[in-house]
Design an enzyme around this catalytic site. Structure first.
Site, PDB file in Angstrom:
ATOM      1  N   HIS A  57      -2.091  -6.047 -12.467  1.00  0.00           N
ATOM      2  CA  HIS A  57      -2.296  -6.435 -11.062  1.00  0.00           C
ATOM      3  C   HIS A  57      -3.516  -5.725 -10.477  1.00  0.00           C
ATOM      4  O   HIS A  57      -4.393  -6.360  -9.878  1.00  0.00           O
ATOM      5  CB  HIS A  57      -1.031  -6.096 -10.266  1.00  0.00           C
ATOM      6  CG  HIS A  57      -1.153  -6.269  -8.780  1.00  0.00           C
ATOM      7  ND1 HIS A  57      -0.562  -7.302  -8.091  1.00  0.00           N
ATOM      8  CD2 HIS A  57      -1.803  -5.526  -7.838  1.00  0.00           C
ATOM      9  CE1 HIS A  57      -0.839  -7.198  -6.805  1.00  0.00           C
ATOM     10  NE2 HIS A  57      -1.588  -6.112  -6.619  1.00  0.00           N
ATOM     11  N   GLU A  58      -3.582  -4.418 -10.643  1.00  0.00           N
ATOM     12  CA  GLU A  58      -4.684  -3.654 -10.052  1.00  0.00           C
ATOM     13  C   GLU A  58      -6.019  -4.005 -10.702  1.00  0.00           C
ATOM     14  O   GLU A  58      -7.065  -4.036 -10.029  1.00  0.00           O
ATOM     15  CB  GLU A  58      -4.412  -2.147 -10.167  1.00  0.00           C
ATOM     16  CG  GLU A  58      -3.162  -1.666  -9.442  1.00  0.00           C
ATOM     17  CD  GLU A  58      -3.215  -1.848  -7.937  1.00  0.00           C
ATOM     18  OE1 GLU A  58      -4.290  -2.211  -7.403  1.00  0.00           O
ATOM     19  OE2 GLU A  58      -2.178  -1.659  -7.285  1.00  0.00           O
TER      20      GLU A  58
ATOM     21  N   HIS B  82      -7.661  -7.070  -9.211  1.00  0.00           N
ATOM     22  CA  HIS B  82      -8.333  -6.795  -7.941  1.00  0.00           C
ATOM     23  C   HIS B  82      -9.805  -6.430  -8.147  1.00  0.00           C
ATOM     24  O   HIS B  82     -10.605  -6.572  -7.215  1.00  0.00           O
ATOM     25  CB  HIS B  82      -7.644  -5.644  -7.208  1.00  0.00           C
ATOM     26  CG  HIS B  82      -6.435  -6.044  -6.435  1.00  0.00           C
ATOM     27  ND1 HIS B  82      -6.415  -7.102  -5.555  1.00  0.00           N
ATOM     28  CD2 HIS B  82      -5.181  -5.502  -6.390  1.00  0.00           C
ATOM     29  CE1 HIS B  82      -5.219  -7.204  -5.003  1.00  0.00           C
ATOM     30  NE2 HIS B  82      -4.452  -6.249  -5.492  1.00  0.00           N
TER      31      HIS B  82
ATOM     32  N   GLU C  61      -3.224  -9.995  -2.559  1.00  0.00           N
ATOM     33  CA  GLU C  61      -2.142  -9.408  -3.353  1.00  0.00           C
ATOM     34  C   GLU C  61      -1.394 -10.472  -4.155  1.00  0.00           C
ATOM     35  O   GLU C  61      -1.039 -10.256  -5.319  1.00  0.00           O
ATOM     36  CB  GLU C  61      -1.162  -8.671  -2.432  1.00  0.00           C
ATOM     37  CG  GLU C  61      -1.756  -7.486  -1.699  1.00  0.00           C
ATOM     38  CD  GLU C  61      -2.244  -6.397  -2.643  1.00  0.00           C
ATOM     39  OE1 GLU C  61      -1.613  -6.202  -3.700  1.00  0.00           O
ATOM     40  OE2 GLU C  61      -3.258  -5.766  -2.333  1.00  0.00           O
TER      41      GLU C  61
END
Length: 921
Positions: free
Chosen positions: A336-337, A340, A359
């Site tokens: 997930h990070e 980004h 998000e």
């Protein structure tokens, strides 16, 4: 120069930063640090000020910063500036009466603002302390055992960069940053970019660390850290870098626990590149594990910071199942990070109003990559858990649209709601799904991610709005079906709730056609009280031969004229919606269950579950469910999760209908029991009940649901008695933890006094059976299972023992679980009610002394359960119970009765179709 708080400084300032050169001198032994920032300025084309005779003034964001000296450097001349602090908008004005705007506009040289300042280093001692700006913490040296090691880091998101140095702390202002740190020479230093060079100072006691300049960067993802760190390092091959450096930084002594995290980064970063078909934009990637971090994880560009517990493997022994869950969570967090780094950092949304999309996209893509490479069941599992929860939340008239303007930015968690984020994930899944040429069986969504990768590349280092992305997808050649993406997404983002689709066959101009009608799905609210705005629904429909057709629903009704027989609407659960069919459609589905994939099988029963008890329930839904159940001959003809959903629904339906019909219609009650017995016996005999250590957790759940179907069934009781015998006497690791409650309850249903005492003994001595349970089990889990079974006994004598147990242990946490078994036995309701009346005064007196404590919860739970049971016997117990409430005149009793009556209203509605149901049972 007055600045209105509602006007962004990127608009109101005549000049804006085009570059920051930031030099900081820091020591964790001090409360403050010193800094110098040189800010190159450029004319702001967005500012409307045309008066060149105005004096120079620029307003920057500042919090807890003290200016020591400010000068404007223009054409080799230096001008001292005055300052004025405005704490109401967290800013400082830097101005000079002798310098005019016209002086700056005539200059050919770099216009530079130099500010010397002091900042605050916040000390973090507990998890409650907020990690904002520059913060420090100390920890224990694993060698000496003394708390002498130090860590310092920074947290800029969403608006905390202004407490690090004077800056323009807005998403619109993306400029390069040059950073240098003066720190103790033994400290390791990290920032968004690699270290350029290091100069030793003070005979080697301190060092000056220069980092390479960043590209244009949004300040919320700017960061640095230094201190006593260990790290693991590796290199990988990426599209434009054959020796790309990866590191995971940890506290001293913890680096070996980061091996799995490093392996995940090494595996998934190339996969993210491939999915986007876009080279990673920065020359390195670091993951920094911190003991404290308020947001849990922060996507600082190429310096991702995550709280240690989320990315380091535990330093204690845990069973394989627990370790698998820990690794699963780590995968989701780290991937997930990393996503980004592209959408969020490389390309940045212009407002925190769109955090839900930032998000939601990262989680959506992480789910997809992990499904493809590590966990093929991930999307399937989340659709059957998370999406179900999303739908439950969205069925209330209090639900809000995904998009909300002017969100709070006190912290990043304030910028979006959990509900909007979770719903957004499935709206993105819908968009990605409809772009594929065929049903995306593997849930790879390659077309969508390729388009998004091209969009990011087109807007690299830029600031964008969601509508820019929607328009880009609409006009892209890979949008082969010409979906009007902005219209579709605007509908789902700005309209609350989600739709229920009713599928019927109707005569249209003398021809039988399928009609799809949509409304907002509200569980029990009146649609007349809200705006029932039609959703833009890109529906995908499956025919009996497996082919898919696309139907775009833009209004209340859609008439479908298809040459092929269509039988399943909303293939692959593409659209977030609940589908209600006519009985003929359900019968057609019952004959073609094998044509549905596993997601669609689960969807079928989830939809039925959502409809039963709601205002959208009709006889077709209930009878259709029974028709489908009667066509399931073999347990494994259906996906395990789908069958588990069906059995859970059947069990709940049996309890609701059986309870009412026990007092009103014994014939109906007997027919329902016979139906449940038949299914339970048939399915139970098809499953193996030995060597249960080899079956999956989903198979364990299926067995638990099956055993819970009919507690008086002799076949199920026989199975349960054999398992309890193994549990009590061995062999070791012979009974799954997930079956404890159900097998105890089944045995208790027909238990003798001896059998009752054997299970009751485990309430006092749960450790006796721990070695015989598959998976690690705590004494509390065994004790809870044993207590929960005590109310399932069927003899009046043993029921009295259970009620006496509750009476003497009212102060024990969760002791009310011992009453659950009464709920499934209508013949026990009178005995339960008599006990409650006898104990009510004592219980209420204790309740008044501990309303918000554990006893308060106990009392409310017991009252709720007893009242619900009494309502089933409308002629006797319900009347007695209501007189009791009126006589007592206690608010808590009246509130519990109102809740019980509300639930019973739904149960009675479910029973309204009993006559038709009895005909097919």
């Amino acid at each position: 120069m007055p600045i209105a708080t509602e006007i962004p400084l990127t608009v109101s300032n005549s000049y804006l930063p085009s570059r920051y050169d930031l030099a900081l001198e820091l020591s964790p032994t001090r409360k403050n640090y010193s800094g110098v920032v040189n800010i190159d300025l450029e004319n702001n084309s967005r500012c409307n000020s045309d008066n060149q005779d105005d004096s120079f003034c620029i307003v920057l964001h500042t919090v807890e910063l003290i200016s020591l000296g400010v000068e404007l450097i223009l054409d080799s001349c230096s001008y001292k500036l005055k300052t004025k602090i405005d704490r109401s908008i967290q800013s400082t004005s830097y101005y000079s009466e002798e310098v005019k705007l016209s002086d700056l506009s005539r200059s050919d040289s770099t216009i530079r603002l130099r500010i010397r300042f002091l900042g605050v280093m916040h000390e973090i001692l507990t998890f409650k302390d907020l990690t904002t700006g520059v913060f420090k913490t100390h920890y224990t040296d694993p060698v000496s055992g003394r708390a002498i090691l130090q860590l310092v880091s920074s947290h800029s998101q969403p608006h905390f960069a202004r407490s690090i140095f004077p800056c323009l702390d807005e998403l619109y202002c993306k400029v390069p940053i040059g950073l240098s740190l003066t720190v103790a020479s033994n400290y390791k230093c990290i920032s968004n970019m690699p270290i350029e060079n290091v100069e030793l100072l003070d005979v080697g006691d301190r060092k000056l660390v220069h980092f390479r300049d960043t590209p244009k960067i949004s300040l919320p993802v700017f960061s640095f850290a230094f201190g006593d760190f260990d790290y693991l390092e590796d290199t990988i091959k990426l599209i434009s870098n054959q020796k790309f450096i990866l590191r995971v930084y940890t506290q001293v002594g913890a680096s070996q626990r980061a091996q799995y995290a490093l392996a995940l980064v090494k595996k998934y970063l190339p996969l993210i590149e491939q999915k986007f078909k876009l080279a990673y934009p920065l020359p390195k990637l670091d993951i920094v594990a911190l003991p404290f971090l308020s947001d849990g994880g922060v996507e600082d560009w190429s310096m991702i910071q995550i709280i240690s517990s989320q990315i380091l493997l535990p330093d204690w022994q845990c069973d394989p199942q627990q370790l698998a869950e820990i690794k699963k969570n780590m995968r989701l967090v780290i991937v997930h990070e990393m996503i980004h780094m592209y959408l969020g950092n490389y390309t940045t949304f212009d407002s925190y109003d769109h955090t839900w999309l930032n998000e939601g996209f990262a989680t959506f893509m992480a789910n997809t990559l992990i499904t493809e490479n590590d966990d093929p069941d991930l999307w399937f599992d989340q659709i059957n858990t998370d999406l179900v929860n999303v739908q439950e939340q969205e069925r209330f008239d209090t639900a809000k649209p995904i998009y909300v303007s002017n969100v709070s930015t006190a912290s990043i968690s304030d910028t979006f709601t959990r509900r909007s984020y979770e719903k957004g994930i499935y709206v993105l899944r819908m968009l990605a799904g409809i772009l594929e040429l065929s049903a995306d069986k593997d849930h790879l969504f390659d077309t969508f991610f390729r388009i998004v990768g091209e969009f990011i590349n087109h807007n690299r280092y830029g600031v964008i709005k969601p509508i820019d992305l929607w328009n880009y997808i609409k006009s892209h050649p890979l949008n082969r079906f010409k979906y009007d993406v902005p219209v579709i997404m605007n509908s789902w983002i700005r309209t609350a709730g989600y739709p229920v689709l009713s599928i019927t066959s109707q005569d249209v101009e003398g021809i039988k056609k399928t009609v799809v009608e949509q409304h907002r799905f509200l569980f029990d609210a009146d649609l007349n009280d809200i705006e029932d705005i039609p959703y833009q629904i890109p529906l995908i429909v499956k025919s009996v031969d497996g082919e898919l057709s696309r139907q775009m629903i833009t209004d209340r009704r859609l008439v479908i004229d298809s040459k092929k027989p269509l039988f399943f609407y909303n293939a692959d659960y593409c659209v977030l919606g609940t589908v209600r069919y006519s009985l003929d459609h359900y019968k057609q589905m019952a004959e073609n269950l094998d044509k549905l994939d596993r997601i669609e099988q689960c969807q079928l029963f989830i939809d039925i579950s959502s409809l039963l008890g709601s205002v959208y329930q009709d006889s077709d839904v209930l009878l259709g469910f029974v028709e489908i159940l009667t066509k399931i001959r073999k347990v494994h003809d259906l996906d395990v999760t789908a069958l588990n959903t069906a059995l859970t629904l059947l069990s709940n339906m049996g309890l609701a209908i059986g309870g009412v019909s026990y007092f009103k219609d014994q014939k109906m009650c007997n027919k329902l029991k016979a139906f449940l017995d038949q299914i339970a016996t048939s399915f139970a005999l098809q499953l193996q009940w030995d060597e249960l250590d080899t079956i999956s957790s989903k198979e364990v759940t299926l067995r638990s649901s099956l055993l819970s179907l009919e507690y008086s069934n002799s076949t199920l009781q026989g199975i349960a008695k054999r398992l309890v015998k193994k549990l009590l006497h061995g062999p070791k690791k012979s009974v799954p933890k997930g079956l404890l409650t159900t097998v105890f309850s089944l045995v208790q249903q027909g238990a003798s006094l001896k059998e009752y005492k054997e299970i009751y003994k485990l309430v006092k001595a749960p450790g006796l059976v721990g070695n015989n349970v598959i998976q690690t089990v705590t004494d509390y889990e065994v004790q809870t299972a044993a207590i929960s079974s005590l109310g399932f006994v069927s003899s009046e004598e043993l029921r009295k023992k259970t009620l006496d147990f509750v009476t003497t242990n009212m102060d024990t946490t969760m002791v009310e679980l011992a009453l659950i078994g009464f709920r499934v036995q209508p013949d026990s309701y009178r005995q339960l009610w008599c006990w409650f009346k006898l104990q009510s005064t004592v219980m209420h007196d204790k309740y008044t002394r501990n309303v918000k404590g554990s006893f308060g919860m106990f009392f409310v739970n017991v009252v709720q359960l007893v009242f619900e049971c009494c309502l089933y016997d409308e002629e006797t117990l319900a009347k007695d119970m209501k007189r009791f409430v009126v006589t007592k005149k206690l608010d808590v009793l009246e509130e519990c009765l109102a809740k019980a009556e509300d639930r019973y209203k739904d149960i009675k509605f479910l029973n309204s179709q009993n006559e038709k149901l009895m005909q097919i049972l």
